[in-house]
Enzyme design. Structure first.
Site, PDB file in Angstrom:
ATOM      1  N   CYS A 119     -15.305 101.440  76.066  1.00 27.94           N
ATOM      2  CA  CYS A 119     -14.847 101.816  77.322  1.00 27.94           C
ATOM      3  C   CYS A 119     -14.202 100.723  77.843  1.00 27.94           C
ATOM      4  CB  CYS A 119     -16.423 102.131  77.688  1.00 27.94           C
ATOM      5  SG  CYS A 119     -17.336 103.778  77.453  1.00 27.94           S
ATOM      6  N   HIS A 259     -14.277 101.262  85.346  1.00 29.58           N
ATOM      7  CA  HIS A 259     -14.244 102.291  84.284  1.00 29.58           C
ATOM      8  C   HIS A 259     -14.768 103.264  85.181  1.00 29.58           C
ATOM      9  CE1 HIS A 259     -15.635 104.302  80.299  1.00 29.58           C
ATOM     10  NE2 HIS A 259     -16.862 104.007  80.633  1.00 29.58           N
ATOM     11  N   ASN A 289     -15.146 110.312  81.764  1.00 29.22           N
ATOM     12  CA  ASN A 289     -15.448 108.865  81.315  1.00 29.22           C
ATOM     13  C   ASN A 289     -14.623 109.957  79.890  1.00 29.22           C
ATOM     14  OD1 ASN A 289     -16.317 106.732  79.755  1.00 29.22           O
ATOM     15  ND2 ASN A 289     -18.467 107.483  79.807  1.00 29.22           N
TER      16      ASN A 289
HETATM   17  O1  UT7 Z   1     -18.899 104.588  78.822  1.00 24.30           O
HETATM   18  C1  UT7 Z   1     -20.040 103.568  79.089  1.00 24.30           C
HETATM   19  C2  UT7 Z   1     -20.583 103.693  78.687  1.00 24.30           C
HETATM   20  N1  UT7 Z   1     -22.040 104.866  78.612  1.00 24.30           N
HETATM   21  C3  UT7 Z   1     -22.687 104.549  80.264  1.00 24.30           C
HETATM   22  O2  UT7 Z   1     -21.951 103.815  81.107  1.00 24.30           O
HETATM   23  C4  UT7 Z   1     -23.439 105.679  80.541  1.00 24.30           C
HETATM   24  C5  UT7 Z   1     -24.935 105.382  81.599  1.00 24.30           C
HETATM   25  N2  UT7 Z   1     -25.278 106.619  81.718  1.00 24.30           N
HETATM   26  C6  UT7 Z   1     -25.078 107.831  82.591  1.00 24.30           C
HETATM   27  O3  UT7 Z   1     -23.993 107.849  82.904  1.00 24.30           O
HETATM   28  C7  UT7 Z   1     -26.705 107.758  82.719  1.00 24.30           C
HETATM   29  O4  UT7 Z   1     -27.535 107.738  82.120  1.00 24.30           O
HETATM   30  C8  UT7 Z   1     -26.559 110.120  82.284  1.00 24.30           C
HETATM   31  C9  UT7 Z   1     -25.519 111.005  83.111  1.00 24.30           C
HETATM   32  C10 UT7 Z   1     -26.127 109.769  80.941  1.00 24.30           C
HETATM   33  C11 UT7 Z   1     -27.823 110.833  82.642  1.00 24.30           C
HETATM   34  O5  UT7 Z   1     -28.174 110.298  83.400  1.00 24.30           O
HETATM   35  P1  UT7 Z   1     -29.855 109.400  84.031  1.00 24.30           P
HETATM   36  O6  UT7 Z   1     -29.725 109.307  85.457  1.00 24.30           O
HETATM   37  O7  UT7 Z   1     -30.109 108.282  83.282  1.00 24.30           O
HETATM   38  O8  UT7 Z   1     -30.395 110.882  83.477  1.00 24.30           O
HETATM   39  P2  UT7 Z   1     -31.574 110.352  82.385  1.00 24.30           P
HETATM   40  O9  UT7 Z   1     -31.332 110.411  80.672  1.00 24.30           O
HETATM   41  O10 UT7 Z   1     -32.601 109.259  82.589  1.00 24.30           O
HETATM   42  O11 UT7 Z   1     -32.246 112.264  82.441  1.00 24.30           O
HETATM   43  C12 UT7 Z   1     -33.352 112.496  83.469  1.00 24.30           C
HETATM   44  C13 UT7 Z   1     -33.877 113.598  82.639  1.00 24.30           C
HETATM   45  C14 UT7 Z   1     -34.426 114.376  81.913  1.00 24.30           C
HETATM   46  O12 UT7 Z   1     -35.334 115.310  82.085  1.00 24.30           O
HETATM   47  P3  UT7 Z   1     -36.473 114.750  82.085  1.00 24.30           P
HETATM   48  O13 UT7 Z   1     -37.441 114.377  81.060  1.00 24.30           O
HETATM   49  O14 UT7 Z   1     -36.810 114.068  83.747  1.00 24.30           O
HETATM   50  O15 UT7 Z   1     -38.009 116.332  82.660  1.00 24.30           O
HETATM   51  C15 UT7 Z   1     -33.016 114.963  80.742  1.00 24.30           C
HETATM   52  O16 UT7 Z   1     -33.630 115.402  79.895  1.00 24.30           O
HETATM   53  O17 UT7 Z   1     -32.146 115.084  83.564  1.00 24.30           O
HETATM   54  C16 UT7 Z   1     -32.379 115.949  81.884  1.00 24.30           C
HETATM   55  N3  UT7 Z   1     -30.830 115.971  81.408  1.00 24.30           N
HETATM   56  C17 UT7 Z   1     -30.284 117.084  81.863  1.00 24.30           C
HETATM   57  N4  UT7 Z   1     -30.486 117.600  82.352  1.00 24.30           N
HETATM   58  C18 UT7 Z   1     -29.300 118.837  83.152  1.00 24.30           C
HETATM   59  C19 UT7 Z   1     -30.477 114.878  81.004  1.00 24.30           C
HETATM   60  N5  UT7 Z   1     -28.869 115.290  80.845  1.00 24.30           N
HETATM   61  C20 UT7 Z   1     -29.468 116.530  81.003  1.00 24.30           C
HETATM   62  C21 UT7 Z   1     -27.754 118.003  81.436  1.00 24.30           C
HETATM   63  N6  UT7 Z   1     -28.210 118.789  82.398  1.00 24.30           N
HETATM   64  N7  UT7 Z   1     -26.884 117.092  80.957  1.00 24.30           N
END
Ligand code: UT7
Length: 332
Positions: A119, A259, A289
């Site tokens: 990225c 980004h 993204n």
């Molecule tokens: O491009 C450059 C590099 N990439 C980035 O910079 C990406 C950085 N990361 C992010 O943007 C975020 O971490 C995400 C959008 C990927 C995830 O958001 P988050 O707030 O960090 O969520 P999380 O991974 O901590 O997950 C929270 C909850 C989990 O459920 P439990 O364990 O709390 O029950 C996940 O299983 O959300 C769940 N979850 C989803 N639920 C519905 C994860 N993905 C999804 C989804 N739909 N697509």
């Protein structure tokens, strides 16, 4: 002072962008994985993204972005001297996608190579090209960020498939004496965090095999939450370094082209800096993204909408796989 006494700077004289026609909405994704429009919008800011056709590869989008950029610059493809493509989704392992683009454009005189910094790729490319233009190695360069991430997305993995999309952005740069142009670029890497975002297989460590395909090892794997926290910290850090290097205060910035990984990351970074969200160019809602393509796509959209005016201070900042991150400041 005559213009010749002023420093040579790399000036962006043309921008372009392109995206595939097919739109994949959050509602479409609800039918594919256990997710919801509400979760995606509140956690990422994304409502839809573009998905390349089966016959469409990264170079196709790159060329579609390059043509309007060259037209804006008034430069014939035959006169292009350097093509750099930043991509993590090349057409193939080799030859470089930049060479494919060179052939398609008919840019017969141009040297061509790819940069892989995920990225942050556009900012890495800008750093390299800026050095080559300011030292007189080339008289013009085409810098492209282009991705077809949909080709390496696991549409059964909700951690990744809701975030990424396809697109390309291009910038044409020429060296000019003056105070406009790229003021500085700052890029960094931390390979110890490489496992946070990667495509494990398909290279020399895990060559493609029926077994690697069965393990779904050719798709993007991401530990999103860990990446998120490091991204916010590193992006703030590198922006402060960039501003300090140019003796610029956050309040002096006119336009921020970040980004577009996650709206919450962008909001966190700009609020830490004390910059208003009104100054931020956002494309995440419509394109998601697009990795290395995010910044040059957003820049082109901003330029064509008249959001970037002559004399504006434009800040760019990115974070991605590698890990890699960077910032750049342009006096437009
Ligand atoms: O491009 C450059 C590099 N990439 C980035 O910079 C990406 C950085 N990361 C992010 O943007 C975020 O971490 C995400 C959008 C990927 C995830 O958001 P988050 O707030 O960090 O969520 P999380 O991974 O901590 O997950 C929270 C909850 C989990 O459920 P439990 O364990 O709390 O029950 C996940 O299983 O959300 C769940 N979850 C989803 N639920 C519905 C994860 N993905 C999804 C989804 N739909 N697509």
């Amino acid at each position: 002072m005559p213009p010749t006494d002023l420093p040579l700077r790399s000036v962006i004289v043309g921008t372009g962008s392109a995206a595939p026609e097919r739109v994949l909405t959050n509602a479409d994704l609800e039918k594919m994985v256990n997710t919801s429009d509400e979760w995606i919008v509140t956690r990422t800011g994304i409502r839809e993204r573009r998905i390349a056709a089966p016959t469409e590869a990264t170079s196709d989008l790159a060329v579609a972005a390059a043509r309007p950029a060259l037209a804006m610059a008034g430069i014939d493809p035959k006169d292009v001297e350097l093509i750099v493509v930043a991509t993590a989704t090349p057409d193939m392992l080799f030859p470089a996608t930049a060479c494919v683009v060179q052939a398609k454009l008919g840019a017969a005189r141009a040297a061509a190579f790819d940069i892989l910094a995920a990225c942050s790729g556009y900012l890495y490319a800008l750093k390299v090209v800026d050095g080559l233009l300011r030292t007189g190695v080339y008289r013009n360069a085409l810098v492209i960020g282009a991705e077809t991430l949909s080709k390496v997305l696991d549409f059964t993995d909700r951690n990744t498939c809701v975030i990424f999309g396809d697109g390309a952005g291009a910038s044409v740069l020429v060296p000019k004496a003056g105070d406009r142009g790229v003021l500085s670029t700052h890029v960094y890497a931390d390979g110890t965090g490489g496992e946070l975002i990667q495509i494990p297989a398909g290279g020399s460590r895990q060559p493609a095999s029926a077994e690697s395909v069965a393990r779904r090892a050719h798709y993007i794997k991401m530990r999103g939450n860990e990446t998120y926290k490091i991204a916010v910290r590193r992006m703030e850090e590198v922006v402060l370094e960039c501003l300090e290097a140019n003796r610029v205060r956050p309040g002096d910035i006119d336009v921020v082209v970040p980004h577009q990984a996650n709206l919450r990351i962008i909001e966190a970074v700009v609020s830490r800096l004390g910059v208003s969200m009104e100054k931020v160019v956002l494309t995440i809602e419509k394109y998601g993204n697009t990795s290395a393509a995010c910044i040059p796509m957003a820049l082109d959209i901003a330029v064509r909408r008249g959001r970037v005016k002559s004399g504006d201070l434009v800040l760019m900042v990115a974070f991605g796989g590698g890990l890699t991150w960077g910032a750049g400041l342009i006096r437009w």
